[in-house]
Design an enzyme around this catalytic site. Structure first.
Site, PDB file in Angstrom:
ATOM      1  N   HIS B  94     -48.934  96.378 -13.568  1.00  0.00           N
ATOM      2  CA  HIS B  94     -48.577  96.079 -14.954  1.00  0.00           C
ATOM      3  C   HIS B  94     -47.731  94.813 -14.983  1.00  0.00           C
ATOM      4  O   HIS B  94     -47.305  94.300 -13.946  1.00  0.00           O
ATOM      5  CB  HIS B  94     -47.792  97.248 -15.569  1.00  0.00           C
ATOM      6  CG  HIS B  94     -48.496  98.559 -15.534  1.00  0.00           C
ATOM      7  ND1 HIS B  94     -49.447  98.919 -16.449  1.00  0.00           N
ATOM      8  CD2 HIS B  94     -48.377  99.626 -14.679  1.00  0.00           C
ATOM      9  CE1 HIS B  94     -49.890 100.134 -16.168  1.00  0.00           C
ATOM     10  NE2 HIS B  94     -49.261 100.586 -15.084  1.00  0.00           N
ATOM     11  N   ASP B  97     -45.514  90.676 -21.372  1.00  0.00           N
ATOM     12  CA  ASP B  97     -45.655  89.414 -22.117  1.00  0.00           C
ATOM     13  C   ASP B  97     -44.802  89.557 -23.376  1.00  0.00           C
ATOM     14  O   ASP B  97     -45.075  90.413 -24.213  1.00  0.00           O
ATOM     15  CB  ASP B  97     -47.144  89.209 -22.443  1.00  0.00           C
ATOM     16  CG  ASP B  97     -47.424  88.181 -23.551  1.00  0.00           C
ATOM     17  OD1 ASP B  97     -46.489  87.540 -24.062  1.00  0.00           O
ATOM     18  OD2 ASP B  97     -48.609  88.050 -23.915  1.00  0.00           O
ATOM     19  N   HIS B  99     -43.724  88.016 -26.810  1.00  0.00           N
ATOM     20  CA  HIS B  99     -44.070  86.997 -27.806  1.00  0.00           C
ATOM     21  C   HIS B  99     -42.849  86.167 -28.202  1.00  0.00           C
ATOM     22  O   HIS B  99     -42.982  85.088 -28.763  1.00  0.00           O
ATOM     23  CB  HIS B  99     -44.658  87.658 -29.057  1.00  0.00           C
ATOM     24  CG  HIS B  99     -46.051  88.171 -28.873  1.00  0.00           C
ATOM     25  ND1 HIS B  99     -46.820  88.623 -29.913  1.00  0.00           N
ATOM     26  CD2 HIS B  99     -46.829  88.294 -27.765  1.00  0.00           C
ATOM     27  CE1 HIS B  99     -47.996  88.999 -29.470  1.00  0.00           C
ATOM     28  NE2 HIS B  99     -48.031  88.826 -28.166  1.00  0.00           N
ATOM     29  N   HIS B 134     -45.784  93.249 -24.819  1.00  0.00           N
ATOM     30  CA  HIS B 134     -46.839  94.159 -24.365  1.00  0.00           C
ATOM     31  C   HIS B 134     -47.255  93.828 -22.946  1.00  0.00           C
ATOM     32  O   HIS B 134     -46.964  92.747 -22.428  1.00  0.00           O
ATOM     33  CB  HIS B 134     -48.049  94.142 -25.300  1.00  0.00           C
ATOM     34  CG  HIS B 134     -48.750  92.814 -25.439  1.00  0.00           C
ATOM     35  ND1 HIS B 134     -49.729  92.395 -24.577  1.00  0.00           N
ATOM     36  CD2 HIS B 134     -48.609  91.822 -26.354  1.00  0.00           C
ATOM     37  CE1 HIS B 134     -50.181  91.196 -24.972  1.00  0.00           C
ATOM     38  NE2 HIS B 134     -49.508  90.821 -26.034  1.00  0.00           N
ATOM     39  N   CYS B 135     -47.925  94.763 -22.319  1.00  0.00           N
ATOM     40  CA  CYS B 135     -48.502  94.550 -20.997  1.00  0.00           C
ATOM     41  C   CYS B 135     -49.758  93.705 -21.150  1.00  0.00           C
ATOM     42  O   CYS B 135     -50.516  93.864 -22.106  1.00  0.00           O
ATOM     43  CB  CYS B 135     -48.846  95.901 -20.367  1.00  0.00           C
ATOM     44  SG  CYS B 135     -49.349  95.785 -18.633  1.00  0.00           S
ATOM     45  N   HIS B 145     -54.672  98.182 -21.502  1.00  0.00           N
ATOM     46  CA  HIS B 145     -53.274  98.608 -21.366  1.00  0.00           C
ATOM     47  C   HIS B 145     -52.582  98.640 -22.725  1.00  0.00           C
ATOM     48  O   HIS B 145     -51.756  99.520 -22.984  1.00  0.00           O
ATOM     49  CB  HIS B 145     -52.532  97.718 -20.368  1.00  0.00           C
ATOM     50  CG  HIS B 145     -52.906  97.990 -18.931  1.00  0.00           C
ATOM     51  ND1 HIS B 145     -51.983  98.054 -17.917  1.00  0.00           N
ATOM     52  CD2 HIS B 145     -54.116  98.225 -18.346  1.00  0.00           C
ATOM     53  CE1 HIS B 145     -52.604  98.303 -16.768  1.00  0.00           C
ATOM     54  NE2 HIS B 145     -53.899  98.396 -16.998  1.00  0.00           N
ATOM     55  N   MET B 150     -48.982 100.365 -24.057  1.00  0.00           N
ATOM     56  CA  MET B 150     -47.945  99.498 -23.482  1.00  0.00           C
ATOM     57  C   MET B 150     -47.551  98.359 -24.417  1.00  0.00           C
ATOM     58  O   MET B 150     -47.891  97.191 -24.186  1.00  0.00           O
ATOM     59  CB  MET B 150     -48.398  98.960 -22.126  1.00  0.00           C
ATOM     60  CG  MET B 150     -48.469 100.070 -21.094  1.00  0.00           C
ATOM     61  SD  MET B 150     -48.672  99.442 -19.418  1.00  0.00           S
ATOM     62  CE  MET B 150     -46.986  98.958 -19.025  1.00  0.00           C
ATOM     63  N   HIS B 255     -46.797 100.694 -46.287  1.00  0.00           N
ATOM     64  CA  HIS B 255     -46.471 100.999 -47.680  1.00  0.00           C
ATOM     65  C   HIS B 255     -45.561 102.221 -47.679  1.00  0.00           C
ATOM     66  O   HIS B 255     -45.807 103.181 -46.961  1.00  0.00           O
ATOM     67  CB  HIS B 255     -47.767 101.280 -48.452  1.00  0.00           C
ATOM     68  CG  HIS B 255     -47.544 101.799 -49.832  1.00  0.00           C
ATOM     69  ND1 HIS B 255     -47.429 100.965 -50.914  1.00  0.00           N
ATOM     70  CD2 HIS B 255     -47.401 103.050 -50.315  1.00  0.00           C
ATOM     71  CE1 HIS B 255     -47.225 101.689 -52.007  1.00  0.00           C
ATOM     72  NE2 HIS B 255     -47.207 102.961 -51.669  1.00  0.00           N
ATOM     73  N   GLU B 279     -45.248  95.928 -52.728  1.00  0.00           N
ATOM     74  CA  GLU B 279     -45.795  97.280 -52.765  1.00  0.00           C
ATOM     75  C   GLU B 279     -46.382  97.635 -51.394  1.00  0.00           C
ATOM     76  O   GLU B 279     -46.301  98.762 -50.958  1.00  0.00           O
ATOM     77  CB  GLU B 279     -46.837  97.448 -53.865  1.00  0.00           C
ATOM     78  CG  GLU B 279     -48.154  96.698 -53.694  1.00  0.00           C
ATOM     79  CD  GLU B 279     -49.140  96.918 -54.852  1.00  0.00           C
ATOM     80  OE1 GLU B 279     -49.674  95.927 -55.330  1.00  0.00           O
ATOM     81  OE2 GLU B 279     -49.368  98.068 -55.271  1.00  0.00           O
ATOM     82  N   THR B 280     -46.968  96.642 -50.739  1.00  0.00           N
ATOM     83  CA  THR B 280     -47.652  96.833 -49.462  1.00  0.00           C
ATOM     84  C   THR B 280     -47.542  95.517 -48.716  1.00  0.00           C
ATOM     85  O   THR B 280     -47.701  94.454 -49.315  1.00  0.00           O
ATOM     86  CB  THR B 280     -49.144  97.172 -49.705  1.00  0.00           C
ATOM     87  OG1 THR B 280     -49.218  98.379 -50.487  1.00  0.00           O
ATOM     88  CG2 THR B 280     -49.897  97.379 -48.407  1.00  0.00           C
ATOM     89  N   HIS B 306     -51.545 101.710 -45.509  1.00  0.00           N
ATOM     90  CA  HIS B 306     -52.230 102.028 -46.767  1.00  0.00           C
ATOM     91  C   HIS B 306     -53.741 101.815 -46.721  1.00  0.00           C
ATOM     92  O   HIS B 306     -54.381 101.613 -47.761  1.00  0.00           O
ATOM     93  CB  HIS B 306     -51.593 101.297 -47.941  1.00  0.00           C
ATOM     94  CG  HIS B 306     -51.801 101.982 -49.275  1.00  0.00           C
ATOM     95  ND1 HIS B 306     -53.047 102.146 -49.855  1.00  0.00           N
ATOM     96  CD2 HIS B 306     -50.938 102.585 -50.124  1.00  0.00           C
ATOM     97  CE1 HIS B 306     -52.919 102.770 -51.016  1.00  0.00           C
ATOM     98  NE2 HIS B 306     -51.656 103.054 -51.206  1.00  0.00           N
TER      99      HIS B 306
HETATM  100 CU   LIG Z   1     -49.692  89.141 -27.137  1.00  0.00          CU
HETATM  101 CU   LIG Z   2     -50.698 104.078 -52.667  1.00  0.00          CU
HETATM  102 CU   LIG Z   3     -49.966  97.731 -18.068  1.00  0.00          CU
END
Ligand SMILES: [Cu+2]
Ligand SMILES: [Cu+2]
Ligand SMILES: [Cu+2]
Ligand SMILES: [Cu+2]
Ligand SMILES: [Cu+2]
Ligand SMILES: [Cu+2]
Ligand SMILES: [Mg+2]
Ligand SMILES: [Mg+2]
Ligand SMILES: [Mg+2]
Ligand SMILES: [Mg+2]
Ligand SMILES: [Mg+2]
Ligand SMILES: [Mg+2]
Ligand SMILES: [Mg+2]
Ligand SMILES: [Mg+2]
Ligand SMILES: [Mg+2]
Lengths: 343, 343, 343
Positions: B94, B97, B99, B134-135, B145, B150, B255, B279-280, B306
């Protein structure tokens, strides 16, 4: 059909641009050098079979031979004058719909060319931004021609060039155009991709896959690996790179692994304030967006659609090879992977 | 591989944070208490089978045992120093990474740990916002993964804390971290979920489901019901709650039923002006966003993706139990449901 | 359940609005004419079979007989008072959840009406914007009732009316409400759409299709062709048209072919600065957005969801017929399609 008298544009300067295949972009000025011009482009429609991945063949349709078609660059207020040629040996009628244009279905209603015909369309680029163009010949031909590759982008720069989030001028050292397309290549009963004699023969099966909305391939610049390995984009540490990304039909979410979007026009429209520090941005199906990034570290970057299944398994991965010096303040491998028994 | 000399950070204060399982978040200051620090975290990778719904078993892969992994919090300008441990009894390689990080595939290129190894990565948190980690061990292992669990989030707070749409400071009384994941659990010919002896055995079938892009489950915090009923989040009327929401692979649209987003950083990046009255909101696959809401009414709120099919039928529903006094000015049941014959 | 004493609203003016079927919108003032009012609406729930495309029958559920239900318009600070009627001859319990409302699941917890019942809900419209309402009776009934058509929109205007990107007042000459819905109509083994005696009979098959997340139809205003041909929307060159677009469950990306969004509130919330010059905008599933456009050219415009498969093959296309004079400066057909042999 338009009936008004032609506008008199006889006093304007004309300039002819030679289009180049993506991810490259024809020469252009970032700040307009003077008054609005008539910018001439010419594209020839090419129908051809393309191997989009090992053993997977697309009955492709293209503007000027590439998927996506070439990127055009003009300035706000310029007139775009496109000559569109459908050679005699093609089988189908095509046209072009510019999202940057106003009226007549973006020019689509005025440019239906049969094999053996050409047409010339002129429109004024009134809004600054990156805009998709695509073939839209009518009815179910529309999604089919788009899903077969007939898409591209025009970038309409503000006359003064780009501005950052505070309204200050900002330029780019390089620009790359990444066109994302998804394909719907049918499989036979054994799960192998089918190959067809021509586009017409492929249509019924392709339509069925398309209507299921799940693509077989999601690629950058027309095929798996079009922008990786030897085909990678390049840059240097300290360079500011503009990535224009289009998807004419299906949403996508670009991400630069190990990098960011310093300034991102997610919708691609330069009158809006760009977003900063983006990890991942979103291109609405049927649009083109732009992201500006100054590279800070050397290495091979992956530029992906961050649905990682689409990126890795279906094809939407590009590479950027960046040269320069590593900055240990930004990142350091404090302890290389080491056997736990050593502690 | 990085060659530059290590940066001298010997004058910086170090602080070690104990990570806690989501939806909870480790203790932290909203405004940085002083100069940038080196913030130490440690995570152990755990491979284990997880029952994500009644009778549906995932061959899970996790950071620190939970899906998503724990949320880390630092301030802009701090250095993140992560010790990542892959215990001897795991089966797979594993990595991680971030961001939020700059270079080397977000640290992924420097942290490949085989079972029985550990590594230490340090990076500078230069951009304020919520960012996925994430992996990403390479090739088709990447989506697998991630789709096995992950993933996690780091929140990089501005040193002065959050600001509202007018640039005024704004804090939160509580913070919850909702990690959304989608799973692709294969079914047998009778339509029952298949169960596997180990991850390797599950891979070929899982790959086939993944490549079809339609998940079997869409869940918050690793399983159906992880945040409902007795596991519901809690709050009081008048409290300002920050909801951080990540999805490392697939788009989602949070939402709060009966509530709103007062201030929403949809992309999760705090240098941008937050949107109001949402709202969303939309989390691009491969990102984390943040929404701030002051609860105004008591009751059990559902917090959902939603797409209501994904929320209700596939699992993406959480609850927030809110105590306090009802405000009849905001809403009133003028006439309870009554037989029409009564009128 | 709410326990607080009723708010005394006896001094407020009441006004009763007669709802009209989409794409039309009831009469209303763009700028509030005075103090906040109580705005009364009444809707009757109608369960009925609907032919959504040739030979494709939906067991529909509707607010007031149309899909989507009628658009309501009030001003920020007004009180919405809805009488909701479930006639005796319906088969199911329904309710209403307003995304514009605060508390009690948006009113959903207070409005469960069985066949033969009515209820009255009042809530204060505190946030300006376009907001979805929908039926949400609980559990798997929620996505099913939504996917059967029980959705609509309320527009809460700022008391002073809309403002452009610089904060200047901006009005509209016409407003149209486009409600996008996706349907999941089951097919038999021959691939033909199945038809059912009633909603209950359709449920098990429909649930299976829904859970696969791929719709059979994606339509505007309830059926293929509801807004095309003789049913097209109309406008004149020079008119400013507000298009409100809702999708209660699934993301969409509106685009006006040959036109643009001059000012787009993509999330639909009017306290935020609108985006300019949009080619395509994005409606998060579970929200409603708004786009303002001044038509500059005559002709028949297609207004589509720019996933062109969904637009053309699955149904999400509308038309706008625009009258006026063509502007050759904006676009000109310099050379009509002509045989290449002529050159
Ligand atoms: Cu990424
Ligand atoms: Cu709704
Ligand atoms: Cu992994
Ligand atoms: Cu074509
Ligand atoms: Cu288009
Ligand atoms: Cu209902
Ligand atoms: Mg050429
Ligand atoms: Mg024609
Ligand atoms: Mg730990
Ligand atoms: Mg269950
Ligand atoms: Mg390695
Ligand atoms: Mg914004
Ligand atoms: Mg009525
Ligand atoms: Mg009830
Ligand atoms: Mg914006």
């Amino acid at each position: 059909a338009p009936l008004a008298a032609p506008t008199d544009l006889s006093s304007l300067t004309r300039i002819k641009r030679e289009l180049v295949a993506p991810p490259f972009v024809h020469d252009h000025e970032q700040v307009a050098p003077g008054a609005p011009r008539i910018v001439e482009f010419e594209m020839t429609i090419v129908e051809k079979e393309i191997e989009v991945d090992d053993g997977a063949y697309l009955q492709g349709m293209t503007f000027d031979g590439s998927i996506p078609g070439p990127m055009m660059v003009v300035h706000e207020g310029d007139y775009v004058e496109l000559t569109l040629i459908n050679p005699e040996d093609n089988l189908m009628q095509h046209n072009i719909d510019f999202h940057a244009a106003t009226g007549a279905l973006g020019g689509g209603a005025l440019t239906h060319v049969n094999p053996g015909e050409k047409t010339i369309l002129r429109f004024k680029a009134t809004r600054p931004g990156t805009f998709v163009y695509h073939c839209a010949p009518g009815g179910p031909m529309i999604p089919w021609h788009v899903a077969s590759g007939m898409v591209g982008t025009i970038m309409v720069l503000p006359r003064e060039g780009l501005k950052d989030h505070e309204g200050n001028p900002v330029g780019y050292d390089r620009v790359y155009y990444i066109g994302e397309n998804e394909f719907y290549i049918p499989k036979d009963e054994s799960g192998n991709y089918k190959r067809y004699a021509d586009a017409g023969e492929s249509y019924p099966d392709t339509l069925e896959v398309m209507n299921g909305l799940i693509p077989s391939h999601v690629v950058f610049n027309g095929k798996v690996g079009a922008l990786t390995g030897d085909n990678a984009m390049t840059a240097n540490v300290g360079e500011r790179v503009l990535f224009v990304h289009s998807q004419a039909n299906r949403d996508t979410r670009p991400h630069l692994i190990g990098g960011h979007g310093d300034l991102v026009w997610e919708h691609g429209k330069f009158n809006n304030v760009p977003d900063r520090d983006m990890e991942t941005w979103f291109i609405r199906g049927g649009s083109a967006g732009a992201a500006l990034y100054t590279f800070l570290q050397p290495g091979v970057y992956a530029y992906v659609n961050h649905n990682l299944i689409e990126a890795v398994n279906l094809g939407a991965t590009a590479h950027v090879k960046v040269e320069g010096d590593w900055n240990n303040d930004l990142m350091e491998q404090v302890l290389a992977p080491t056997d736990l028994a050593a502690f």
